[in-house]
Design a protein around this motif. Structure first.
Motif, short mmCIF file in Angstrom:
data_model
loop_
_atom_site.label_atom_id
_atom_site.label_comp_id
_atom_site.label_asym_id
_atom_site.label_seq_id
_atom_site.Cartn_x
_atom_site.Cartn_y
_atom_site.Cartn_z
N MET A 138 0.85 -1.19 0.00
CA MET A 138 0.00 0.00 0.00
C MET A 138 0.89 1.24 0.00
SD MET A 138 -2.78 1.53 0.17
CE MET A 138 -3.67 0.01 0.07
N GLU A 139 0.44 2.19 -0.70
CA GLU A 139 1.22 3.39 -0.92
C GLU A 139 1.01 4.44 0.17
OE1 GLU A 139 3.20 5.33 -3.10
OE2 GLU A 139 3.72 3.24 -3.14
N LYS A 140 2.02 5.24 0.33
CA LYS A 140 1.83 6.37 1.24
C LYS A 140 1.07 7.47 0.51
CE LYS A 140 5.21 9.16 2.87
NZ LYS A 140 6.53 9.28 3.45
N ILE A 141 0.08 8.04 1.18
CA ILE A 141 -0.69 9.11 0.56
C ILE A 141 0.14 10.39 0.64
CG2 ILE A 141 -2.78 10.52 0.80
CD1 ILE A 141 -3.47 7.72 -0.06
N ILE A 142 0.18 11.09 -0.46
CA ILE A 142 0.94 12.35 -0.52
C ILE A 142 0.34 13.35 0.46
CG2 ILE A 142 1.04 14.36 -2.05
CD1 ILE A 142 3.11 12.82 -3.24
N ASP A 143 1.24 14.09 1.05
CA ASP A 143 0.91 15.22 1.91
C ASP A 143 -0.38 15.93 1.45
OD1 ASP A 143 0.99 17.65 3.11
OD2 ASP A 143 3.12 17.97 2.76
N GLU A 144 -1.33 16.09 2.39
CA GLU A 144 -2.62 16.72 2.07
C GLU A 144 -2.45 18.01 1.27
OE1 GLU A 144 -6.02 16.29 3.19
OE2 GLU A 144 -5.42 14.21 3.45
N LEU B 249 5.95 1.99 7.86
CA LEU B 249 5.54 0.60 8.10
C LEU B 249 4.10 0.56 8.64
CD1 LEU B 249 7.01 -2.19 7.96
CD2 LEU B 249 7.42 -1.96 10.40
N PRO B 250 3.13 0.60 7.73
CA PRO B 250 1.73 0.58 8.17
C PRO B 250 1.43 -0.63 9.03
CG PRO B 250 1.85 1.07 5.82
CD PRO B 250 3.23 0.67 6.26
N PHE B 251 0.62 -0.44 10.09
CA PHE B 251 0.21 -1.65 10.84
C PHE B 251 -1.31 -1.81 10.88
CE2 PHE B 251 -1.21 -0.35 15.15
CZ PHE B 251 -0.73 0.95 15.26
N ILE C 154 10.42 5.68 12.25
CA ILE C 154 9.39 4.75 11.77
C ILE C 154 8.06 5.48 11.79
CG2 ILE C 154 8.35 2.46 12.04
CD1 ILE C 154 10.71 1.62 13.76
N SER C 155 7.30 5.35 10.70
CA SER C 155 5.96 5.96 10.67
C SER C 155 4.93 4.88 10.37
CB SER C 155 5.90 7.09 9.63
OG SER C 155 6.28 6.61 8.36
N GLN C 156 3.65 5.24 10.62
CA GLN C 156 2.60 4.22 10.51
C GLN C 156 1.41 4.68 9.66
OE1 GLN C 156 -0.24 5.45 11.86
NE2 GLN C 156 0.26 6.65 13.63
N ASP C 157 0.58 3.71 9.27
CA ASP C 157 -0.78 3.95 8.80
C ASP C 157 -1.70 3.13 9.70
OD1 ASP C 157 0.07 5.33 6.55
OD2 ASP C 157 -0.41 3.72 5.14
N GLY D 75 2.49 9.63 11.61
CA GLY D 75 1.63 8.60 11.04
C GLY D 75 0.49 9.17 10.24
N PHE D 76 -0.18 8.28 9.55
CA PHE D 76 -1.33 8.63 8.71
C PHE D 76 -2.50 7.80 9.20
CE2 PHE D 76 2.62 9.15 6.53
CZ PHE D 76 2.53 10.40 5.94
N MET D 77 -3.52 8.45 9.76
CA MET D 77 -4.57 7.72 10.48
C MET D 77 -5.92 7.99 9.85
SD MET D 77 -2.58 8.91 13.82
CE MET D 77 -1.92 10.22 12.83
N PHE D 78 -6.67 6.93 9.62
CA PHE D 78 -7.91 7.06 8.85
C PHE D 78 -9.05 6.32 9.51
CE2 PHE D 78 -4.18 6.57 6.07
CZ PHE D 78 -4.16 7.80 5.46
N LYS D 79 -10.28 6.84 9.28
CA LYS D 79 -11.49 6.08 9.64
C LYS D 79 -11.74 5.09 8.52
CE LYS D 79 -13.79 9.88 9.95
NZ LYS D 79 -14.89 10.81 9.89
N TYR D 80 -12.20 3.91 8.85
CA TYR D 80 -12.53 2.92 7.83
C TYR D 80 -13.57 3.48 6.87
CZ TYR D 80 -14.56 -1.19 5.61
OH TYR D 80 -15.03 -2.09 4.70
N SER D 81 -13.33 3.31 5.59
CA SER D 81 -14.27 3.74 4.56
C SER D 81 -14.56 2.53 3.67
CB SER D 81 -13.63 4.89 3.77
OG SER D 81 -14.30 5.13 2.57
#
Ligand code: 5AD
Ligand code: SF4
Length: 481
Positions: free
Chosen positions: A1-7, A298-300, A336-339, A367-373
């Motif tokens: 999975m890719e890292k989303i570019i800076d908002e 390293l998304p977890f 280390i960063s996360q999703d 990190g990059f944190m999201f609500k499930y969609s």
């Protein structure tokens, strides 16, 4: 999975490309991950040979292309708003054509033409070489669609036109597609099966970038650790490769070493890593070469093993922790960063607490944190009800973001008093008297300009910070210049 570019960069458009004699004007906008931004550079390159130069003025465009993302519903809504805008402009410019590229094009296919009637052309991520034909179709008044996914296409033979470039950082794609089949994720449907790009073409691109003065590259793929070159074809067919192909195959750690040795003065980054495919070899290679940045995204996704299983992630909480311990042991000072996805179907309060406790254990840099969609067509959408109420998702996300913010502050504070090497990327957004760049751990560092210039590697003594930025005083150029 890719890292989303800076908002802040979403939707960025770009103009720098101008070939003499080209008279048509292309306006191209990109949304989503770094891979999409990289693909737009391939598209611009293909269209340069078709008589198009890029413009950042929508009103004067002959062709408007939007490279789209489907990862969450919100990403698609953003694109729909942009399409409305293009169509408003199109009413005053009868020769303007509008095309949708990328993941949303692949997901919705002809529906864009049938239901929406707001685009002339729909092109999936593996069909960009067909653009010259598709453009001829729309010029003769017909709609055009190509959403065929490929087993081989890597665009390795196309030299991307660098868009919105600062001439310092560049994206280099090394794999396309994804075989992971995480149940929440639309990517395997929009970008097809995983295939790797020929290492020689990767090296040639990196060498070319170095000769043009670029200082940092990011090797890109949905799952870089799974990179495997054995002469072409899909990753899943490797088992049928010949003995010679197997014996001479190039792994991700081999590729990293090749690139690091070819350009020892260039900073090398990579994204994205998936826990199940990250090998110790890769960690040792990162540790061995000073020009490979000590930084791993390293998304977890979740700190709970049952939810990870529902997500079809190929790792448990314990395995993730084991990998983090290994990284910290083999690469001291590794950023280390996360999703994270919160509110995945059936996630209980206790399971959410496990995500928070994993955050506490690792103390990620950011990190990059999201609500499930819920994404139509994915396994999760087919099998599981999206049963976590929106307020609960929101509250869990806030709790996660708050903990992450605390850790980001903890990490940035640890740099106070230290000297870090910064590659200057641009002027600080807040002050024209300051430069902005990043250290190896990918933290933004801001410092007074003095006589330094973009592209310089500068040693900066850190004396202040926020949770997102380090501030300091430059003390001289580093040996890397
Ligand atoms: N809903 C929310 N977040 C998602 N991501 C991927 N799919 C979804 C989804 N359906 C997140 C994951 C991934 C990042 C790029 O986007 O955290 O790592
Ligand atoms: Fe990138 Fe497509 Fe995934 Fe969006 S959906 S993050 S554009 S691969």
């Amino acid at each position: 999975m890719e890292k989303i570019i800076d908002e802040k960069k979403q939707g960025e458009t770009l103009s720098v490309n101008a070939k003499e004699g080209n008279s048509r004007k292309l306006y191209i906008e990109s949304y989503g991950c770094q891979m999409n931004f990289s693909d737009s550079e391939i598209v611009a390159s293909i269209l340069t040979n078709e008589g198009y130069n890029t413009t950042d003025n929508l009103e004067e465009a002959d062709l408007v292309l939007v490279n789209t993302c489907s990862i969450r519903d919100k990403a698609e809504q953003t694109v729909r708003k942009r399409l409305e805008k293009y169509n408003a402009v199109k009413r005053h410019n009868s020769k303007m054509k509008v095309g949708v590229l990328g993941c949303m094009a692949e997901r919705l296919k002809e529906k864009f033409l049938d239901e929406e009637k707001i685009v002339d052309m729909v092109v999936g991520p593996d069909a960009y070489k067909d653009l010259p034909n598709l453009i001829k179709e729309i010029e003769s008044g017909r709609d055009a669609v190509n959403v065929v996914l490929s087993k081989e296409e890597t665009y390795g033979d196309i030299s991307p036109v660098r868009l919105a470039t600062n001439g310092i950082n560049a994206l280099v794609s090394i794999t396309r597609g994804c075989d992971n089949m995480c149940t929440f994720c639309v990517v395997p449907f929009t970008r097809g099966r995983e295939r790797s790009r020929d290492p020689q073409s990767i090296l040639a691109e990196v060498n070319d970038l170095a000769s043009k003065g670029y200082k940092e590259i990011t090797l890109l793929g949905q799952n870089v650790d799974s990179y495997l070159w054995y002469g072409g074809g899909l990753k899943k067919d490797f088992k049928n490769a010949t003995e010679i192909e197997k014996a001479t195959a190039t792994s991700f750690s081999n590729l990293l070493a090749l690139v690091a040795e070819a350009q020892p003065k260039m900073r090398i980054r990579f994204s994205t890593s998936n826990p199940q495919d990250m090998t110790e070899d890769v960690l040792h290679t990162v540790a061995k070469y000073p020009n490979i940045c000590n930084y791993i995204h390293l998304p977890f996704q979740s700190g709970n093993t049952r939810i990870l299983k529902e997500m079809n992630r190929q790792h448990t909480r314990e395995e993730y922790i084991e990998l983090i311990d290994k990284i910290n042991k083999i690469i001291p000072n590794c950023g280390i960063s996360q999703d994270i996805i919160t509110g995945f179907p059936t996630e209980s309060e206790e399971e959410h607490q496990e995500t928070l406790s994993l955050l506490e254990y690792v103390k990620f840099y950011f990190g990059f944190m999201f609500k499930y969609s819920e994404r139509p067509g994915t396994m999760a959408a087919r099998k599981l009800e999206d049963d976590i109420p929106e307020e609960v998702k929101k509250r869990r996300l806030t709790e996660i973001v708050d903990v992450q913010r605390k850790h980001s502050a903890y990490r940035t504070n640890q740099f106070i008093g230290q000297t870090v090497e910064v590659l200057i990327e641009r002027e600080s957004k807040k002050s024209d008297q300051h430069w902005s760049g990043r250290n190896e751990q990918s933290l933004v560092v801001v410092f007074p300009k003095e006589s330094y210039k973009p592209g310089d590697f500068v040693l900066v003594k850190v004396n202040d910070c926020t949770s997102a930025t380090l501030r300091g005083e430059p003390i001289g150029l580093s040996d890397n210049n």
